[in-house]
Design a protein around this motif. Structure first.
Motif, short mmCIF file in Angstrom:
data_model
loop_
_atom_site.label_atom_id
_atom_site.label_comp_id
_atom_site.label_asym_id
_atom_site.label_seq_id
_atom_site.Cartn_x
_atom_site.Cartn_y
_atom_site.Cartn_z
N ILE A 9 0.85 -1.19 0.00
CA ILE A 9 0.00 0.00 0.00
C ILE A 9 0.88 1.25 0.00
CG2 ILE A 9 -1.77 1.28 1.32
CD1 ILE A 9 -2.84 -1.35 0.32
N GLY A 10 0.45 2.27 -0.70
CA GLY A 10 1.18 3.53 -0.72
C GLY A 10 1.40 4.09 0.67
N GLN A 11 2.49 4.82 0.85
CA GLN A 11 2.91 5.31 2.16
C GLN A 11 1.83 6.14 2.85
OE1 GLN A 11 6.55 7.50 1.98
NE2 GLN A 11 6.75 7.67 4.18
N LYS A 12 1.06 6.91 2.11
CA LYS A 12 0.03 7.75 2.71
C LYS A 12 -1.13 6.94 3.30
CE LYS A 12 0.87 11.76 -0.19
NZ LYS A 12 0.33 12.68 -1.20
N THR A 38 -14.01 -15.52 9.76
CA THR A 38 -15.22 -16.03 9.11
C THR A 38 -15.36 -15.37 7.74
OG1 THR A 38 -16.66 -14.29 9.99
CG2 THR A 38 -16.37 -16.28 11.35
N SER A 39 -16.17 -15.94 6.90
CA SER A 39 -16.38 -15.36 5.57
C SER A 39 -17.06 -13.99 5.68
CB SER A 39 -17.19 -16.30 4.68
OG SER A 39 -18.43 -16.60 5.27
N VAL A 40 -17.93 -13.82 6.67
CA VAL A 40 -18.59 -12.53 6.88
C VAL A 40 -17.57 -11.46 7.28
CG1 VAL A 40 -20.26 -11.28 8.31
CG2 VAL A 40 -20.82 -13.56 7.44
N LYS A 41 -16.69 -11.81 8.23
CA LYS A 41 -15.67 -10.86 8.66
C LYS A 41 -14.68 -10.55 7.54
CE LYS A 41 -16.77 -10.05 12.94
NZ LYS A 41 -17.17 -8.71 13.36
N LEU A 42 -14.38 -11.53 6.71
CA LEU A 42 -13.49 -11.29 5.57
C LEU A 42 -14.14 -10.31 4.60
CD1 LEU A 42 -10.94 -11.73 3.95
CD2 LEU A 42 -11.97 -13.84 3.03
N LYS A 43 -15.42 -10.46 4.35
CA LYS A 43 -16.12 -9.53 3.47
C LYS A 43 -16.09 -8.11 4.04
CE LYS A 43 -19.17 -12.85 1.29
NZ LYS A 43 -20.54 -13.35 1.12
N GLU A 44 -16.27 -7.99 5.36
CA GLU A 44 -16.18 -6.69 6.02
C GLU A 44 -14.80 -6.08 5.83
OE1 GLU A 44 -17.04 -6.91 10.21
OE2 GLU A 44 -19.05 -7.71 9.88
N LEU A 45 -13.78 -6.88 6.09
CA LEU A 45 -12.40 -6.41 5.95
C LEU A 45 -12.13 -5.93 4.53
CD1 LEU A 45 -9.22 -7.81 7.48
CD2 LEU A 45 -9.29 -7.58 5.03
N LEU A 46 -12.55 -6.72 3.54
CA LEU A 46 -12.31 -6.36 2.14
C LEU A 46 -13.09 -5.10 1.73
CD1 LEU A 46 -12.24 -9.88 0.49
CD2 LEU A 46 -10.31 -8.39 1.02
N ALA A 47 -14.29 -4.93 2.25
CA ALA A 47 -15.07 -3.73 1.95
C ALA A 47 -14.38 -2.49 2.51
CB ALA A 47 -16.48 -3.86 2.51
N GLU A 48 -13.86 -2.60 3.73
CA GLU A 48 -13.15 -1.47 4.34
C GLU A 48 -11.82 -1.21 3.63
OE1 GLU A 48 -14.28 0.69 6.70
OE2 GLU A 48 -16.16 -0.38 6.40
N ALA A 49 -11.12 -2.28 3.25
CA ALA A 49 -9.84 -2.14 2.54
C ALA A 49 -10.06 -1.45 1.20
CB ALA A 49 -9.19 -3.51 2.34
N ASP A 50 -11.17 -1.76 0.55
CA ASP A 50 -11.49 -1.15 -0.74
C ASP A 50 -11.61 0.37 -0.63
OD1 ASP A 50 -12.19 -1.59 -3.57
OD2 ASP A 50 -14.14 -0.78 -2.96
N LYS A 51 -12.08 0.85 0.52
CA LYS A 51 -12.22 2.29 0.74
C LYS A 51 -10.86 2.96 0.92
CE LYS A 51 -16.63 1.70 3.14
NZ LYS A 51 -17.29 1.80 4.46
N ILE A 52 -9.88 2.22 1.41
CA ILE A 52 -8.55 2.76 1.68
C ILE A 52 -7.66 2.71 0.43
CG2 ILE A 52 -6.42 2.38 3.00
CD1 ILE A 52 -8.22 1.20 5.24
N MET A 53 -7.77 1.65 -0.32
CA MET A 53 -6.85 1.37 -1.42
C MET A 53 -7.03 2.27 -2.63
SD MET A 53 -6.93 -2.79 -1.40
CE MET A 53 -5.86 -2.92 -2.80
N LYS A 55 -6.57 1.36 -6.25
CA LYS A 55 -6.39 0.12 -7.01
C LYS A 55 -5.45 0.27 -8.20
CE LYS A 55 -10.49 -2.16 -5.46
NZ LYS A 55 -11.77 -2.74 -5.77
N GLU A 56 -5.09 1.49 -8.53
CA GLU A 56 -4.11 1.72 -9.60
C GLU A 56 -2.69 1.51 -9.09
OE1 GLU A 56 -4.80 2.47 -12.88
OE2 GLU A 56 -6.88 2.07 -12.32
N GLN A 57 -2.51 1.61 -7.76
CA GLN A 57 -1.16 1.53 -7.18
C GLN A 57 -1.00 0.44 -6.13
OE1 GLN A 57 0.05 5.32 -5.61
NE2 GLN A 57 -0.72 6.45 -7.37
#
Length: 87
Positions: A9-12, A38-53, A55-57
């Motif tokens: 992930i980028g430094q910022k 759990t699969s539910v918690k993984l989906k939560e984590l990925l949804a939150e990660a998507d907001k941070i990331m 995707k071009e970098q």
């Protein structure tokens, strides 16, 4: 399920991703996490990660297994986040 998560992930944004992943998994080394989830918690984590990331970098890689017993872990040298020091 048991998984290993690795991110680049980028430094910022890296601090936000570290904080997020620590809420769901055990931090074992720079940008590397592992643990049962759990699969539910993984989906939560990925949804939150998507907001941070940006995707071009940035990238997030997940290795999944049904159970930790199916993985063999070998550490050469000192483990970065040795859980025994906290027990």
């Amino acid at each position: 399920m048991y998984l290993i998560l690795v991110y680049d992930i980028g430094q910022k944004r890296v601090g936000k991703m570290l904080k997020l992943c620590r809420q769901y998994l055990h931090w074992i080394q720079n940008s590397v996490f592992e643990g049962e989830i759990t699969s539910v918690k993984l989906k939560e984590l990925l949804a939150e990660a998507d907001k941070i990331m940006d995707k071009e970098q940035d990238s997030l890689i997940i290795f999944k297994s049904r159970n930790e017993k199916w993985l063999e872990k070998e550490v050469v040298g000192k483990e970065k986040n040795d859980l025994d020091t906290f027990l």
